[in-house]
Design a protein around this motif. Sequence first.
Motif, short mmCIF file in Angstrom:
data_model
loop_
_atom_site.label_atom_id
_atom_site.label_comp_id
_atom_site.label_asym_id
_atom_site.label_seq_id
_atom_site.Cartn_x
_atom_site.Cartn_y
_atom_site.Cartn_z
N THR A 10 0.81 -1.16 0.02
CA THR A 10 -0.08 -0.08 -0.04
C THR A 10 1.05 1.36 0.05
O THR A 10 2.10 1.11 -0.09
CB THR A 10 -1.07 0.14 1.39
OG1 THR A 10 -0.08 -0.01 2.37
CG2 THR A 10 -1.73 -1.20 1.33
N TRP A 12 1.13 3.47 2.11
CA TRP A 12 1.75 3.79 3.58
C TRP A 12 3.03 2.78 3.73
O TRP A 12 3.60 3.24 3.97
CB TRP A 12 0.51 3.05 4.55
CG TRP A 12 1.27 3.37 5.98
CD1 TRP A 12 1.48 4.55 6.61
CD2 TRP A 12 1.66 2.10 6.85
NE1 TRP A 12 1.88 4.25 8.08
CE2 TRP A 12 2.05 2.97 8.20
CE3 TRP A 12 1.83 0.72 6.63
CZ2 TRP A 12 2.85 2.04 9.10
CZ3 TRP A 12 2.54 0.15 7.86
CH2 TRP A 12 2.84 0.77 8.73
N ASP A 78 3.29 3.62 12.37
CA ASP A 78 1.81 3.43 12.93
C ASP A 78 1.81 3.87 14.31
O ASP A 78 2.67 4.04 15.01
CB ASP A 78 1.09 2.29 12.47
CG ASP A 78 1.73 1.13 13.07
OD1 ASP A 78 2.09 1.23 14.52
OD2 ASP A 78 1.62 -0.23 12.76
N GLU A 79 0.37 3.84 14.99
CA GLU A 79 0.35 4.34 16.35
C GLU A 79 0.98 3.32 17.46
O GLU A 79 1.58 4.02 18.34
CB GLU A 79 -0.97 4.56 16.67
CG GLU A 79 -2.15 3.58 16.48
CD GLU A 79 -3.44 3.83 16.65
OE1 GLU A 79 -3.95 4.77 15.77
OE2 GLU A 79 -4.04 3.33 17.52
N MET A 80 1.14 2.04 17.38
CA MET A 80 1.64 1.41 18.12
C MET A 80 3.28 1.47 18.00
O MET A 80 3.94 1.46 19.01
CB MET A 80 1.40 -0.21 17.85
CG MET A 80 2.04 -1.00 19.09
SD MET A 80 1.78 -2.97 18.72
CE MET A 80 2.88 -3.05 17.64
N ARG A 83 4.25 4.59 19.96
CA ARG A 83 4.53 4.30 21.25
C ARG A 83 5.50 3.70 21.53
O ARG A 83 6.18 3.89 22.69
CB ARG A 83 2.99 3.60 21.73
CG ARG A 83 2.97 3.71 23.14
CD ARG A 83 1.85 2.78 23.60
NE ARG A 83 0.61 3.67 23.44
CZ ARG A 83 -0.77 3.10 23.80
NH1 ARG A 83 -0.77 2.15 24.71
NH2 ARG A 83 -1.67 3.82 23.63
N GLU B 24 -3.68 0.62 6.80
CA GLU B 24 -2.26 1.28 7.03
C GLU B 24 -1.73 1.24 8.21
O GLU B 24 -1.60 2.31 8.82
CB GLU B 24 -2.81 2.83 6.41
CG GLU B 24 -3.40 2.82 5.09
CD GLU B 24 -3.46 4.11 4.43
OE1 GLU B 24 -3.53 5.14 5.22
OE2 GLU B 24 -3.03 4.10 3.28
N VAL B 25 -1.56 0.02 8.94
CA VAL B 25 -0.70 -0.12 9.86
C VAL B 25 0.12 -1.44 9.64
O VAL B 25 0.16 -1.75 8.61
CB VAL B 25 -1.63 -0.15 11.11
CG1 VAL B 25 -2.27 0.83 11.58
CG2 VAL B 25 -2.46 -1.46 10.95
N THR B 29 0.95 -4.65 14.58
CA THR B 29 0.12 -3.73 15.19
C THR B 29 -1.38 -4.56 15.21
O THR B 29 -2.07 -4.70 16.35
CB THR B 29 -0.04 -2.47 14.55
OG1 THR B 29 1.29 -1.70 14.73
CG2 THR B 29 -1.26 -1.35 15.34
N ASP B 39 -4.58 -1.43 22.56
CA ASP B 39 -5.85 -0.66 22.36
C ASP B 39 -5.71 0.40 21.04
O ASP B 39 -4.76 1.65 21.35
CB ASP B 39 -6.48 -0.06 23.30
CG ASP B 39 -6.77 -1.22 24.51
OD1 ASP B 39 -7.04 -2.20 24.05
OD2 ASP B 39 -6.71 -0.78 25.69
N PRO B 40 -6.31 0.13 19.79
CA PRO B 40 -6.22 1.31 18.95
C PRO B 40 -6.68 2.52 19.34
O PRO B 40 -7.73 2.80 20.43
CB PRO B 40 -7.02 0.63 17.67
CG PRO B 40 -8.06 -0.30 18.54
CD PRO B 40 -7.49 -0.77 19.75
N SER B 41 -6.24 3.52 18.70
CA SER B 41 -6.80 5.05 18.67
C SER B 41 -8.28 4.99 18.21
O SER B 41 -8.81 4.09 17.57
CB SER B 41 -6.08 5.98 18.06
OG SER B 41 -6.06 5.74 16.81
N LEU B 44 -8.19 4.92 14.23
CA LEU B 44 -8.09 3.68 13.81
C LEU B 44 -9.30 2.75 13.95
O LEU B 44 -9.56 1.87 13.29
CB LEU B 44 -6.86 3.05 14.31
CG LEU B 44 -6.46 1.71 13.92
CD1 LEU B 44 -6.21 1.52 12.38
CD2 LEU B 44 -5.24 1.19 14.62
#
Lengths: 141, 65
Positions: A10, A12, A78-80, A83, B24-25, B29, B39-41, B44
């Motif tokens: 993708t 991303w 990505d968000e994880m 973090r 898109e992760v 994840t 825990d996703p936002s 997401l």
Amino acid sequence: MTDNTKNKPTKWQQEHKKNTAKLGLWTTIWVLTMALTNFGPRFLWDNNQTLTIIAVLLNFALGLKMVLVNIQHIKGLDEMQQRIQLNAMGITLGLSLIVGLTYSNLDVVNLINFHAEISHLVIFMGLTYLTATYIGTRNYQ
Amino acid sequence: MKNKLKVLRAERDWTQAQLAAALEVSRQTINAIEKGKFDPSLPLAFKAARLFKLSIEEIFQDEEN
């Protein structure tokens, strides 16, 4: 999700790959100019002060570029992953501060018989960051 | 927080990598979310809800309930 798009990287994923490659490239360039700044005066330009100043400024400027590319790389995670990086940075900053100052104190009060070099702190920071990232990644597996 | 991501994904015969690409992760994840380790936002979670055409509550549940 169609069959055609199932295994295609993708936007991303492509962006993430590009950011990682870019970070690797700029880090390599910065490390090379660091070597040039340290060894150039002695081995390449016979301690010419102008060339040494240029090398120091170039290394500094490329260091700033590397920081900007690193920010771009982290924003692209990505968000994880972000973090994990944030936790690793927090641990590295905290430990570097207390270990760095303790190490400096040991030198100041002559409890160690060698100089507390900044390079030792940089090595400590690198190893701490790597370990914290590894542990953080494992915790989410 | 509990979630039905693994079940929903299996129902559609998607791999973790395919779901990760759609959201898109990274695949790691998706794995962490499925195992309840991350825990996703909200953005997401909304994205997952849109993908599965469900509401957020149908995918994610508070463990205290």
